[in-house]
Motif scaffolding. Structure first.
Motif, short mmCIF file in Angstrom:
data_model
loop_
_atom_site.label_atom_id
_atom_site.label_comp_id
_atom_site.label_asym_id
_atom_site.label_seq_id
_atom_site.Cartn_x
_atom_site.Cartn_y
_atom_site.Cartn_z
N GLN A 1 43.12 55.16 48.51
CA GLN A 1 42.57 56.46 48.17
C GLN A 1 43.26 57.02 46.93
OE1 GLN A 1 42.58 59.08 51.59
NE2 GLN A 1 42.23 57.38 52.99
N ILE A 2 42.64 58.05 46.36
CA ILE A 2 43.20 58.73 45.20
C ILE A 2 44.56 59.32 45.56
CG2 ILE A 2 42.89 60.72 43.67
CD1 ILE A 2 39.90 60.17 43.75
N GLY B 1 40.18 56.72 40.31
CA GLY B 1 40.33 55.59 41.21
C GLY B 1 41.00 54.39 40.57
N ASP B 2 41.64 54.59 39.40
CA ASP B 2 42.26 53.48 38.66
C ASP B 2 43.78 53.53 38.74
OD1 ASP B 2 39.69 52.75 37.77
OD2 ASP B 2 39.83 54.11 36.05
N ILE B 3 44.39 52.37 38.55
CA ILE B 3 45.81 52.29 38.25
C ILE B 3 45.95 51.66 36.87
CG2 ILE B 3 46.60 52.13 40.64
CD1 ILE B 3 46.82 49.10 40.27
N ARG B 4 47.07 51.94 36.21
CA ARG B 4 47.30 51.39 34.88
C ARG B 4 48.49 50.44 34.96
NH1 ARG B 4 45.10 53.83 30.48
NH2 ARG B 4 46.94 53.28 29.24
N VAL B 5 48.23 49.16 34.73
CA VAL B 5 49.26 48.13 34.78
C VAL B 5 49.55 47.67 33.37
CG1 VAL B 5 49.87 45.85 35.69
CG2 VAL B 5 48.45 47.39 37.05
N PRO B 6 50.83 47.62 32.96
CA PRO B 6 51.16 47.16 31.61
C PRO B 6 50.48 45.83 31.27
CG PRO B 6 53.12 48.00 32.69
CD PRO B 6 52.04 47.99 33.73
N GLN B 7 49.94 45.74 30.10
CA GLN B 7 49.25 44.57 29.56
C GLN B 7 47.86 44.38 30.17
OE1 GLN B 7 50.75 43.26 26.97
NE2 GLN B 7 52.53 44.55 27.42
N LEU B 8 47.70 44.66 31.45
CA LEU B 8 46.39 44.48 32.10
C LEU B 8 45.49 45.70 31.92
CD1 LEU B 8 47.38 42.75 35.47
CD2 LEU B 8 46.56 41.68 33.36
N LEU C 1 39.63 49.65 47.65
CA LEU C 1 40.05 48.28 47.93
C LEU C 1 41.13 48.26 49.01
CD1 LEU C 1 40.39 46.76 44.33
CD2 LEU C 1 38.41 46.67 45.85
N THR C 2 41.26 47.14 49.69
CA THR C 2 42.41 46.95 50.57
C THR C 2 43.57 46.44 49.72
OG1 THR C 2 41.88 44.64 51.09
CG2 THR C 2 40.85 46.35 52.46
N LEU C 3 44.75 46.44 50.29
CA LEU C 3 45.91 45.93 49.56
C LEU C 3 45.73 44.46 49.20
CD1 LEU C 3 48.81 47.59 51.58
CD2 LEU C 3 47.97 48.25 49.32
N ASN D 1 53.89 29.13 39.06
CA ASN D 1 54.35 29.54 40.39
C ASN D 1 54.36 31.07 40.46
OD1 ASN D 1 55.39 29.50 42.95
ND2 ASN D 1 57.49 29.02 42.33
N LEU D 2 53.16 31.63 40.51
CA LEU D 2 52.98 33.08 40.44
C LEU D 2 52.89 33.66 41.85
CD1 LEU D 2 52.48 35.58 38.61
CD2 LEU D 2 50.04 35.06 38.79
N PHE D 3 53.60 34.76 42.05
CA PHE D 3 53.59 35.42 43.36
C PHE D 3 53.46 36.92 43.14
CE2 PHE D 3 55.51 37.25 47.17
CZ PHE D 3 54.85 36.55 48.16
N VAL D 4 52.37 37.51 43.66
CA VAL D 4 52.10 38.94 43.48
C VAL D 4 52.14 39.63 44.84
CG1 VAL D 4 50.45 40.67 42.69
CG2 VAL D 4 50.65 38.49 41.48
N THR D 5 52.86 40.74 44.90
CA THR D 5 52.94 41.54 46.13
C THR D 5 52.48 42.96 45.83
OG1 THR D 5 54.83 40.25 46.93
CG2 THR D 5 54.44 42.38 47.96
N VAL D 6 51.56 43.47 46.64
CA VAL D 6 51.08 44.84 46.50
C VAL D 6 51.29 45.55 47.83
CG1 VAL D 6 49.13 46.34 45.99
CG2 VAL D 6 49.34 44.15 44.81
#
Length: 274
Positions: free
Chosen positions: A52-53, A108-115, A123-125, A146-151
Motif C-alpha cells: 500500500q501507499i 504507488g511507485d518506489i524509486r530504486v537507484p539505476q532502475l 504487489l506482494t513482496l 549469483n544474484l540474490f534479491v530480498t524484499v
C-alpha cells in the motif's frame, strides 16, 4: 419495611452488575470442546499482503562476484552487497528505514537507484522481488550471475487505540504477529477493556473492512484475522463498568456503592425527620 427491602435489593443489584467478571478479562479461555493441555493449531498461512501507499520497504541486493555493480543500487552508500544498515534496537531500525528505505509514494511507485521508478502498489513482496530481479538480469547482470534479491517490509506497523495501555502507532520487526502479541506489545488491555469484541479496521484495495474478534475464547486462533497485517487499526472498547464509574474490582465497586448507599440513607433520614 418494603422500602428497606427495595433499597437492599437495589444495593445488591448494583454491586453485582458493577463488578467485571473474570471471564471478560481473561485471554484465550478453553471452551468445552477443548481438553486441558490439548494441542491447538492455527492457520499461519494467510492471504499475501498487498503493498500500500506509504509502506516502507527494505530491499537488499547481493551478488558476491559483482560487488562494484551491486554498490550502484545501494541507497545508504554501504558497499556490502547492497545491504542496508540495521541498528540493534527497534527504534533505530525504524528511523534507519524511514531515511534509507524505499517508501511507496502517492502514485504507488518506489524509486530504486539505476532502475528508476518501479510500480509496487498492489504487489506482494514476492511479486516485487521477482520484478526487481528480472529488471536486474535484463539490464545489468548476466544470466549466470549469483544474484540474490530480498524484499521485506520495514517492520509490521499498526495502530493501537481505545482502552489499551499504550495508544498510537506500533512497530514489530517480524513477518508474522498475532493480535494478542500486537496488543501486548502496546502495553496490553487494562481491566476496563472489553476483550470480547476487539475490532480490526483493515485496509483493502477496494476499501476498508471491520473485523471482530473475541480474544477471551481460544477458538479465536482459527480466525483468518488472528494474524494482523500492516496498517491494521486495532480498537479495544471500554467495558460498561467504566462508563458507569462504579469501579473495576469487587472491592472498588463495594466501596463506591457503600458510599452511595450511605449518602442515600442519610438523605432519606434527613427528609423523613423534616
Amino acid at each position: 419495611m418494603r422500602k428497606s427491602l427495595g433499597i437492599s435489593l437495589l444495593f445488591l443489584l448494583l454491586l453485582i452488575s458493577s463488578c467485571v467478571p473474570t471471564r471478560k478479562i481473561t485471554y484465550l479461555q478453553e471452551s468445552k470442546q477443548f481438553k486441558n493441555d490439548s494441542l491447538i493449531t492455527f492457520q499461519k498461512v494467510q492471504s499475501p499482503y498487498r503493498l500500500q501507499i506509504n509502506d516502507i520497504l527494505s530491499i537488499q541486493i547481493k551478488a558476491p562476484f559483482d560487488p562494484e555493480l551491486v554498490s550502484m543500487f545501494n541507497v545508504s552508500g554501504d558497499t556490502n552487497a547492497g545491504a542496508q544498515g540495521m541498528q540493534a534496537n527497534q527504534g533505530s531500525q525504524g528511523a534507519g528505514l524511514y531515511f534509507n528505505g524505499y517508501t511507496i509514494d502517492q502514485r504507488g511507485d518506489i524509486r530504486v537507484p539505476q532502475l528508476g521508478k518501479i510500480k509496487a502498489l498492489g504487489l506482494t513482496l514476492e511479486e516485487l522481488r521477482e520484478l526487481i530481479e528480472k529488471r536486474l538480469f535484463t539490464e545489468y547482470f548476466k544470466d549466470n550471475a549469483n544474484l540474490f534479491v530480498t524484499v521485506r517490509l520495514g517492520g509490521l506497523r499498526y495502530v493501537l487505540t481505545g482502552e489499551v495501555g499504550g495508544k498510537g502507532e506500533q512497530v514489530i520487526f517480524r513477518d508474522q504477529v498475532t493480535i494478542v502479541e500486537a496488543i501486548s506489545n502496546g502495553g496490553g488491555v487494562p481491566i476496563t477493556g472489553d476483550l470480547t469484541n476487539v475490532r480490526i479496521v483493515r485496509q483493502y484495495p477496494d476499501g476498508v473492512k471491520v473485523h471482530h474478534l473475541d480474544l477471551t475464547q481460544l477458538d479465536v486462533v482459527y480466525s483468518p484475522y488472528y494474524l494482523i497485517q500492516p496498517n491494521d487499526m486495532i480498537i479495544v472498547d471500554p467495558l460498561p463498568q467504566k462508563a458507569i464509574g462504579t469501579g473495576t474490582t469487587g472491592l472498588a465497586s463495594f466501596t463506591t456503592i457503600i458510599s452511595i448507599f450511605t449518602t442515600l440513607i442519610t438523605t432519606l433520614l434527613f427528609v423523613t425527620n423534616l
